[in-house]
Design an enzyme around this catalytic site. Structure first.
Site, mmCIF file in Angstrom:
data_model
loop_
_atom_site.group_PDB
_atom_site.id
_atom_site.type_symbol
_atom_site.label_atom_id
_atom_site.label_comp_id
_atom_site.label_asym_id
_atom_site.label_seq_id
_atom_site.Cartn_x
_atom_site.Cartn_y
_atom_site.Cartn_z
ATOM 1 N N LYS A 117 14.187 6.062 0.222
ATOM 2 C CA LYS A 117 13.417 6.997 1.043
ATOM 3 C C LYS A 117 12.042 6.402 1.332
ATOM 4 O O LYS A 117 11.153 6.409 0.483
ATOM 5 C CB LYS A 117 13.243 8.329 0.317
ATOM 6 C CG LYS A 117 14.529 9.099 0.100
ATOM 7 C CD LYS A 117 14.268 10.389 -0.664
ATOM 8 C CE LYS A 117 15.579 11.126 -0.953
ATOM 9 N NZ LYS A 117 15.347 12.361 -1.735
ATOM 10 N N THR A 118 11.885 5.865 2.541
ATOM 11 C CA THR A 118 10.618 5.282 2.976
ATOM 12 C C THR A 118 10.381 5.655 4.424
ATOM 13 O O THR A 118 11.239 6.236 5.089
ATOM 14 C CB THR A 118 10.646 3.740 2.864
ATOM 15 O OG1 THR A 118 11.661 3.235 3.752
ATOM 16 C CG2 THR A 118 10.930 3.287 1.443
ATOM 17 N N ASP A 119 9.210 5.272 4.944
ATOM 18 C CA ASP A 119 8.931 5.494 6.360
ATOM 19 C C ASP A 119 9.934 4.748 7.224
ATOM 20 O O ASP A 119 10.373 5.253 8.265
ATOM 21 C CB ASP A 119 7.511 5.033 6.696
ATOM 22 C CG ASP A 119 6.446 5.926 6.089
ATOM 23 O OD1 ASP A 119 6.787 7.037 5.636
ATOM 24 O OD2 ASP A 119 5.268 5.507 6.058
ATOM 25 N N TYR A 150 16.266 -6.738 13.151
ATOM 26 C CA TYR A 150 16.030 -6.577 11.710
ATOM 27 C C TYR A 150 17.155 -7.240 10.927
ATOM 28 O O TYR A 150 16.915 -7.962 9.960
ATOM 29 C CB TYR A 150 15.943 -5.082 11.384
ATOM 30 C CG TYR A 150 15.665 -4.782 9.927
ATOM 31 C CD1 TYR A 150 14.374 -4.813 9.422
ATOM 32 C CD2 TYR A 150 16.706 -4.440 9.057
ATOM 33 C CE1 TYR A 150 14.118 -4.523 8.092
ATOM 34 C CE2 TYR A 150 16.454 -4.158 7.725
ATOM 35 C CZ TYR A 150 15.153 -4.207 7.252
ATOM 36 O OH TYR A 150 14.907 -3.932 5.930
ATOM 37 N N SER A 156 17.921 -6.773 2.675
ATOM 38 C CA SER A 156 18.682 -5.562 2.959
ATOM 39 C C SER A 156 20.153 -5.912 3.053
ATOM 40 O O SER A 156 20.519 -7.035 3.426
ATOM 41 C CB SER A 156 18.204 -4.952 4.285
ATOM 42 O OG SER A 156 19.089 -3.954 4.748
ATOM 43 N N ASN A 160 0.793 -1.236 0.000
ATOM 44 C CA ASN A 160 0.000 0.000 0.000
ATOM 45 C C ASN A 160 0.822 1.280 0.000
ATOM 46 O O ASN A 160 0.280 2.366 -0.167
ATOM 47 C CB ASN A 160 -0.946 0.018 1.208
ATOM 48 C CG ASN A 160 -0.213 0.038 2.535
ATOM 49 O OD1 ASN A 160 0.438 -0.940 2.878
ATOM 50 N ND2 ASN A 160 -0.309 1.134 3.274
ATOM 51 N N LYS A 161 2.159 1.178 0.182
ATOM 52 C CA LYS A 161 2.969 2.399 0.190
ATOM 53 C C LYS A 161 4.417 2.057 -0.124
ATOM 54 O O LYS A 161 4.811 0.890 -0.180
ATOM 55 C CB LYS A 161 2.890 3.094 1.554
ATOM 56 C CG LYS A 161 3.450 2.262 2.701
ATOM 57 C CD LYS A 161 3.375 3.014 4.029
ATOM 58 C CE LYS A 161 3.966 2.180 5.172
ATOM 59 N NZ LYS A 161 3.945 2.915 6.451
ATOM 60 N N ASN A 196 7.508 -8.181 0.476
ATOM 61 C CA ASN A 196 8.019 -6.845 0.781
ATOM 62 C C ASN A 196 7.670 -6.395 2.199
ATOM 63 O O ASN A 196 8.390 -5.582 2.778
ATOM 64 C CB ASN A 196 7.452 -5.847 -0.235
ATOM 65 C CG ASN A 196 7.709 -4.414 0.148
ATOM 66 O OD1 ASN A 196 8.842 -3.927 0.080
ATOM 67 N ND2 ASN A 196 6.663 -3.710 0.585
ATOM 68 N N ARG A 214 -2.126 -4.847 5.468
ATOM 69 C CA ARG A 214 -2.826 -5.162 6.712
ATOM 70 C C ARG A 214 -4.131 -4.381 6.815
ATOM 71 O O ARG A 214 -5.163 -4.919 7.198
ATOM 72 C CB ARG A 214 -1.950 -4.816 7.919
ATOM 73 C CG ARG A 214 -0.794 -5.749 8.158
ATOM 74 C CD ARG A 214 -0.001 -5.325 9.368
ATOM 75 N NE ARG A 214 0.628 -4.017 9.186
ATOM 76 C CZ ARG A 214 1.325 -3.382 10.114
ATOM 77 N NH1 ARG A 214 1.457 -3.914 11.316
ATOM 78 N NH2 ARG A 214 1.882 -2.216 9.871
#
Length: 306
Positions: free
Chosen positions: A262-264, A230, A174, A21-22, A97, A44
């Site tokens: 560049k993400t949250d 993580y 990552s 969704n983003k 993802n 979710r």
């Protein structure tokens, strides 16, 4: 029954994207749909997922559907599998993802991206590490989501991927999941010994990591610190991907690092746009028949897991 009309097979490739969704996930959905793939965007939150689908449809991409998915909820995963089986009878591409950072912010995050002007990649990473805090609850959530949640999605959807003529799994990973992040040489070697590594041993190693985390003994036992869970969860998923690739030679199962985006999750400190990061993921998801499997891709190039 005699005279019954059979349903014609669905000819377009079908992809599922978790966390769609983003950010990178949304852009993966857009690019796959632009390449002629039918995309099942999952998220979710039903409203956010449905809004994301409408956003893509407004761009003229019509062959996109939404299905709710919480990757730590077995009933949610089963519902998705039932939907895919009934609607399509197979799955061609799975892009894993969805992920969580498993950390807390030490203070309210400044959303002004201008503060990163003049910072190189390492300085940006250092800024992030100074502004987050690892917690026991966050570590447990990170392992449960980033490893076990993703693994459960794969295991449940695997029969549908095996029904495809060219099943693909692209696990978004990552550079933090590379084995060099773990200082314990014995653990590094175990995670790299794919011929002998088992799922049960992975469970044991993750259990040991969480035990050491709770005992404040990560450095003592050679585990990474700073986004510790993580890093370990991604290293474990990389290893599991390689195990799975050895078992399923007909599928293309690979890990892909999209770069520092560049993400949250990166608190907008990345150097790449979601579009740039997603392109690397999509290229791996669309690898040709006979392409690499059990491999790690970084910034579009095959690289070492170490």
């Amino acid at each position: 029954m005699e005279g019954a009309i059979s349903k014609p097979p669905y000819t377009r490739r079908i992809a599922v994207v978790t966390g769609g969704n983003k950010g990178i996930g949304l852009e993966v959905c857009r690019q796959l749909a632009s390449d002629g793939v039918t995309v099942v965007l999952t998220a979710r939150d039903e409203k956010r997922g449905a809004d994301a689908v409408e956003k893509l449809k407004a761009l003229g991409l019509c062959d996109i559907l939404f299905h709710q998915l919480e990757i730590t909820d077995s009933s949610s995963i089963a519902a998705l599998a039932d939907f895919l089986k009934t609607r399509f009878g197979r799955l061609d591409i799975l892009v894993n993802n969805a992920a969580v950072s498993g950390v807390e912010h030490v203070q309210e995050v400044d959303t002004n991206e201008e503060k990163f002007n003049g910072m190189d990649l390492n300085q940006r990473l250092e800024w992030v590490l100074k502004n987050i805090r690892d917690t026991v609850d966050g570590a447990k959530k990170s392992i449960q989501t980033n490893y076990y949640g993703t693994k459960h999605v794969i295991d449940t959807l695997l029969p549908l991927l095996q029904s495809s003529n060219g099943g693909r799994i692209a696990n978004v990973t990552s550079a933090y999941g590379l084995l060099r992040r773990i200082n314990n040489e014995e653990i590094r070697q175990e995670l790299d010994d794919i011929e002998n590594l088992t799922e049960e041993r992975l469970d044991e190693l993750l259990g040991k990591f969480l035990k050491d985390f709770e005992a404040d003994a990560l450095e003592m036992h050679g585990w990474p610190v700073g986004l510790a869970a993580y890093k370990v969860a991604k290293a474990a998923m990389n290893a599991y991907s390689r195990i799975l690739a050895r078992r399923n030679r007909a599928l293309r199962i690979n890990c892909v690092h999209p770069g520092y985006v560049k993400t949250d999750m990166s608190m907008s400190s990345g150097v790449l746009t979601p579009e740039e990061g997603a392109r690397s993921v999509v290229n791996v998801a669309l690898l040709p028949d006979g392409g690499p499997t059990g491999a790690y891709f970084a910034m579009g190039q095959e690289a070492s897991f170490v």
